[in-house]
Each structure stands twice: as C-alpha cells, then as structure tokens.
Design an enzyme around this catalytic site. Structure first.
Site, PDB file in Angstrom:
ATOM      1  N   LYS A 289       3.274  62.170  75.296  1.00 57.63           N
ATOM      2  CA  LYS A 289       2.848  61.811  73.947  1.00 57.63           C
ATOM      3  C   LYS A 289       3.817  62.433  72.935  1.00 57.63           C
ATOM      4  CE  LYS A 289      -1.715  61.312  71.816  1.00 57.63           C
ATOM      5  NZ  LYS A 289      -3.130  61.733  71.941  1.00 57.63           N
ATOM      6  N   GLU A 375     -19.668  58.018  76.122  1.00 57.03           N
ATOM      7  CA  GLU A 375     -20.785  58.242  75.190  1.00 57.03           C
ATOM      8  C   GLU A 375     -22.142  58.016  75.849  1.00 57.03           C
ATOM      9  OE1 GLU A 375     -17.105  57.205  72.915  1.00 57.03           O
ATOM     10  OE2 GLU A 375     -18.186  56.260  74.588  1.00 57.03           O
ATOM     11  N   ARG A 403     -22.122  52.349  71.524  1.00 56.72           N
ATOM     12  CA  ARG A 403     -21.952  52.253  72.966  1.00 56.72           C
ATOM     13  C   ARG A 403     -23.063  52.967  73.728  1.00 56.72           C
ATOM     14  NH1 ARG A 403     -15.639  53.140  74.142  1.00 56.72           N
ATOM     15  NH2 ARG A 403     -16.203  51.739  75.820  1.00 56.72           N
TER      16      ARG A 403
END
Length: 657
Positions: A289, A375, A403
């Site tokens: 990253k 979640e 979700r």
C-alpha cells in the site's frame, strides 16, 4: 506528450514495450500523487495496484471480459487506463466518482463500495455467461485481502468453486491491510503462503493426466483404489509442505502465487497461467500500500488509505487542523467510560482508528476486538458478549449497519441484549457518494422493537447521550452522529422531564404557538436558522431537540398538540424516518396537528460536499422556511391548523382525471 496521455483505451497498452510499460507505471504514480493531493481521495490503495491493474487490462479484454473491483476505492488506475484522466474534479460535484460508476464508462460494473461483495457479483456474472452461451468471456475480480475477512466472500467462493467450467479469475491484492493491518485467521493463512511454480500444475495436460491416472487406478479393483488414495495423499502432503495453498484447493479453487504484485512481467505471467486454465483460479499477489511514495509508506496508521488535500512533496495536510471532529469526541469519551466500567468492550469492523476506538484499545487492548470486515458477525458476537455479562459498544460507519440488520433485529433486539451501536458518518457524508451516505439508518431502526436511538446535536450532547446509552442493559441502543467537524455547543433554554431540550422560542417572549420545529441531531443549527426566518415573517416557532428520537418522548406529542403545525427536520430519508414515526405516535394519541417530514428523498444521491448535496435536495434553511410560510398561510399542504375564527385553508387541490 507523456505515455499516459496516449492511453485512451486498455488496448493501447498492448502497443507498449516493456521499458515503456515501466515508464508508464511511474507516470501513473506521479499522476496519482499530484492529482489526489489536490482533491483528496484514496491514494495509498491505488499506488499499490498500478502494475496489477495494468496486467489485468493487458491480459483480459474489457469490457468483453468483466472486471469487478471489490470496494472500488482502488479503481483510480482502472479509470485512467479506460480514458478517464480528468482528475481535477475527482470526488467533487459533477466530477469523477471516487468509485466505479456505470454512468462514466462501460468498463465499470459494480458501483457499491461495500466490501466483500465482489465474488458474489463474479458468481452471478459468470453464471449468466454460461446460460447465455458466452462462456468464453472471463470474469475478473480484484479483491483485497481485507475483504476476505467478510463472510460473504466465502459464501461466494463456495459456489464459484462448485463449477469448474466457469472462467473466473480472482486476484487477491494482498497488502496485509484493509484500512489498518488485516487481522484474523485468513490474514495469518495468507501470510504463511510461499512461492511455488504453478504453470505446470494448472496446465490442462496436467489435469488431463491426473484424471487419466485417477480413472485407471480407481477401475483397477481394491489394489488400484488403494494405490490411488495412497499416491493422492502423498502428493497432497508434499504439495502442502512446499506451498501450503490447501485452504483454496480444498474448496476446489486452483491457486497461483504468491506473485510480486509490482513486477508487471510476473503479474502478467500469473494472469496468463490463470486464464489458460479456463476454470476458477485464485491469483495471490503481494503488494505494498502506498508503493512508490515515501510519505505513504512511512505512515503506519493507514499508509495514506484516504487523504484530504496534502502537500505532494511531504504528504502533510494542507488544511489547518485544530477543529474537533465528532469521531474524536466519541474516541475520548468511550475511553474514559472504559476506564470507569470494566464490563465495557469495543468491537470494530477493520476500522479501529476511523471509528474512534483506538484510544480505548491503547488503554485496554484486551477489551477491543477487530472482527474484520464482518458487520453481521460483529452484531451477533456482541449479543453473545452481552449474554455473558459484558456491555459491547459496536462502532461502525452508518452505511455499514445496513449489512447487519438481520443480526440487529433477531440476535440483539429479540434477545433484549444490552448492546450499544455507535454510528459514525451518519446522514449525508459527501464526496464518497451514494453507497457511503449514512442516510438509511434511522428509517431501518424505526421498526426494531425496543430499540433506543439517540441523535446528539453537539459534542456535549454526544458525551451525555453515549453515557445514557451504555446505561441501557435490556435493549439495543444506538448513538449516531455526522462526519467531519463538530460545531459549537447549542445549549437549551430548558429540558422537559422526559429529556427533550427546548432550544429556542422565536420571537423571544412570543406566547403564540404557530410552528413546532423538531430538530434531529446535527440539523439543530439549520432548525434555529429556520426559526429566525419564520420570525422575520411574523410566524412564531418553538425549536426542540428530542435527544432520543426512539422511543418518541411524550412531551413531543404534548407540544405538537399545542401548535398549529409540526416540522421535523432530519438528515435521513423521509420514508419511514423520525418524522413519520412522530406522526404515527401523534395519531395514536389522538393529536391531529399537521406534520411535515423534512429530510432526504429515498434516492441514491451523487457525490458532492455535504452542503452541495443538501442544497441539491432542497434541505436548506431558506427552502424549509419558504415551505413552512406557505403551510402556515394555507397555500401548501400540509396546512397548519387555522387560528380561531379563521376558515380552514383549501390550498391548491389537484384535479383528478
């Protein structure tokens, strides 16, 4: 002219030599740093996928082959290679979206920025290709290792692997991070994989030979079958010792890698190997990253996952700091509450810092749990913790509560679990667009039996209502607040016995009761502005903040009965929102005062600043005041109750054909 300017379509990449491709990768990184520094956006993730994206577009033929980006925040390079290099207005109203957008290009497919869904899209697209006679078309997914912490990804893998005829290539972009470092068993497993040579193993001749020997041995009676099982076990043991990819192969997925995701030649070779196999394949690419940008690589928190406007040379923020954010207020308060109560635990879904649980975790690391991008699991696990005597605080972005609705309803609420859910970035969030606006939460939560919902208007009320929320032990409680900086405290003139704050009576000292303005959360400043505008037109008003919008306080109903009209201002969708619930409670109590719900339309709202989006949908003090004046005068429905002696207004009654 640079090389990047010559790329108008992915096919243009095939014209470049190896040295030109290397130079192009450098140009792309420079372009990203220069442009994202001016607008803000997801810089680190895109710096990490330059060669991966180039390789995918060189090996596959978009849009004939479908390319799906999980989450979508790492699609900037894809945009650039598909003819979209006008990044000057990235994430600004009318400019490029920060995520794939079908309206922008035929090369974009999935617009939702919710993680872990890409593999289900791939399952559906590849099934459709089979059934429509287009099974030679490939479906390619770029999915981050962080997204593999989400259960939906594994549900999809289970189905994709069940059919070896489908041409699905799943590129796992493994940088060891989602927002922060990826955690859990999947992350540990990926880290354990070592390089191996897969070209031969995924060649059709290899598969055909294995099938031939399998058939011969299994048809050779007991001795043959024993030999097959013995040799198969030996082969698997040796292979897993050399390259432990068993997790993927055990569910029927071929595995290629790991490959250096910044070596374009290696990336292309791995993708060609996967393509030539012709069935479902995992390509495991190791990336970094923020690759190629020292300030991003040096940032341990998130490696510039998402930045505001920065100095491209140093990476330092350009905007002056110092203003307190809603998240920082929560972060400080929950850490203090955790000091006071040992039963308080925190749960986050791969976003420890963004949702403000990092200070809690720093002080009590054994009491904060990062469950990954999961979640649904977070909510049910919280219910279990509550059953075990703890009080969990689950911190999420408001949009991601969507979700976990089933788990909130059936695992938390049905069992009357004392779980507090803290929703950050509620309402209109701005530049991240439709799938990031946290505008659905209050409508969803209205139907959850027993749930308590707080919407603080300022920092003091956030601290206050958070403490009230964690004191509730027999029902779910929710505290929701906006994105960005918190405004000044707005103190109340008085508080009713059931906790409703009366913010103002306009004009001051006026004893008339024309309009009751019910302000929800961060809309308080707008509500006070509306009251001032009404006062200038000779219309009196009372502005109240319920603080807790669920259950509806009884004093709100009593005040509604004493006014000519009620206006509820909220930054959630009007359909089934707070205003709708108050109107139902009024009717149940026999109060027939007219009520107007002022909020967001049930539409997907394009990106822009918060102010721009609110202006676009008419949620401004000027527009609200204009409508209320018309309602009080009886020219716009709903009509305010007439004053004694006045005839009932008729307004403009529409003709029915």
């Amino acid at each position: 002219m640079g090389l990047l300017e010559t790329i108008r379509d992915p096919r243009d990449l095939s014209k470049l030599s190896a040295s030109q491709l290397s130079a192009l990768a450098g140009e792309i990184r420079s372009f990203l740093i220069t442009n994202v520094a001016q607008t803000g956006g997801h810089l680190g993730p895109n710096l990490g996928v330059v060669e991966l994206t180039m390789g995918i577009h060189r090996v596959f033929d978009s849009p004939r082959d479908s390319i799906v980006f999980d989450t979508g925040h790492q699609s900037y390079v894809h945009k650039m290679l598909t003819g979209r290099q006008n990044f000057e207005t990235l994430r600004q109203q009318g400019g490029l979206s920060g995520y794939p957008a079908r309206a922008e290009s035929v090369h974009d497919i999935v617009e939702s920025s919710h993680a872990s869904s890409s593999l289900s899209w791939a399952d559906g697209i590849s099934r459709a290709r089979q059934l429509t006679g287009e099974s030679d078309r490939y479906t390619v997914v770029m999915v981050g290792d962080g997204a593999l912490t989400g259960g939906m990804a594994w549900e999809a893998l289970n189905n994709i692997a069940a059919d070896q005829r489908r041409r699905v290539v799943i590129v796992v972009n493994d940088n060891g991070r989602s927002y922060a470092p990826t955690i859990g068993g999947v992350a540990d497993y990926l880290a354990s994989l070592r390089p191996t040579l897969d070209t031969v193993r995924t060649h059709h001749m290899y598969e055909n030979t294995m099938d031939w020997w399998k058939g011969r041995l299994q048809s050779g009676g007991p001795v043959g079958r024993f030999a097959y099982h013995s040799l198969h076990a030996a082969k698997k043991g040796i292979k897993d010792w050399w390259a432990p990819q068993g997790l993927f192969e055990d569910i029927g997925m071929k595995y290629v890698g790991p490959v250096d995701g910044h070596d374009l030649a290696a990336v292309e070779q791995a993708l060609l190997t996967a393509k030539n196999y012709g069935g479902p394949v995992i390509v495991h690419a190791i990336t970094e990253k923020g690759h190629g940008y020292a300030p991003a690589r040096a940032n341990d928190e998130d490696q510039f996952h998402a930045v505001g406007i920065i100095d491209p040379e140093t990476g330092a923020p350009v905007a002056a700091g110092g203003k307190q954010s809603w998240t920082s207020v929560f972060a400080t308060e929950i850490a203090e509450i955790a000091d006071e109560r040992k039963d308080i635990v925190g749960i986050t879904g791969a976003m420890l810092i963004p949702v403000g649980l990092h200070r809690f975790a720093a002080k009590h690391p054994d009491r904060v749990f990062d469950v990954g991008i999961a979640e649904q699991h977070a909510l049910t696990s919280a219910a279990g913790m509550a059953y075990g005597g703890l009080h969990p605080v689950v911190a999420l972005y408001a949009t991601f509560l969507n979700r976990a609705f089933d788990q909130l309803l059936m695992d938390v609420a049905l069992h009357k679990a004392g779980v507090t859910i803290v929703l950050d970035r509620a309402g209109v969030t701005g530049p991240d667009g439709p799938s990031h606006h946290g505008m659905w939460d209050m409508s969803m939560l209205q139907i959850v039996p027993g749930l308590h919902l707080a919407a603080p208007r300022d920092a003091t009320r956030l601290k206050e209502e958070l403490r009230e929320a964690v004191a509730i032990s027999d029902a779910p409680s929710v505290v929701r607040f906006s994105k960005g900086t918190v405004g000044p405290d707005l103190d109340a003139e008085e508080r009713t016995e059931d906790g409703v704050d009366v913010l103002a009576r306009r004009p001051s000292g006026d004893t008339r009761n024309d309009v009751l303005i019910v302000s929800v959360g961060a809309m308080a400043e707008m509500a006070l502005d509306v009251a001032d505008r009404l006062g200038a037109q000779g219309i009196s008003s009372t502005v109240v903040d319920p603080r807790w919008v669920l259950p509806v306080p009884r004093s709100i109903i009593s005040m509604a009965a004493a006014h000519r009209i009620v206006i509820v201002i909220e930054d959630g969708v009007r359909a089934g929102g707070v205003g709708s619930r108050i109107r139902q409670e009024m009717r149940a109590a026999g109060v027939d005062t007219a009520l107007n719900e002022v909020g967001l339309p049930a539409e997907f709202l394009d990106h822009g600043t918060r102010a721009e989006v609110l202006e676009r949908v008419g949620l401004t003090a000027r527009q609200v005041a204009h409508d209320v004046v018309a309602q009080v005068l009886g020219t716009k429905v709903p009509f305010a109750r007439p004053l004694p002696g006045q005839p009932a207004p008729t307004g403009q009654i529409p003709k029915i054909n």
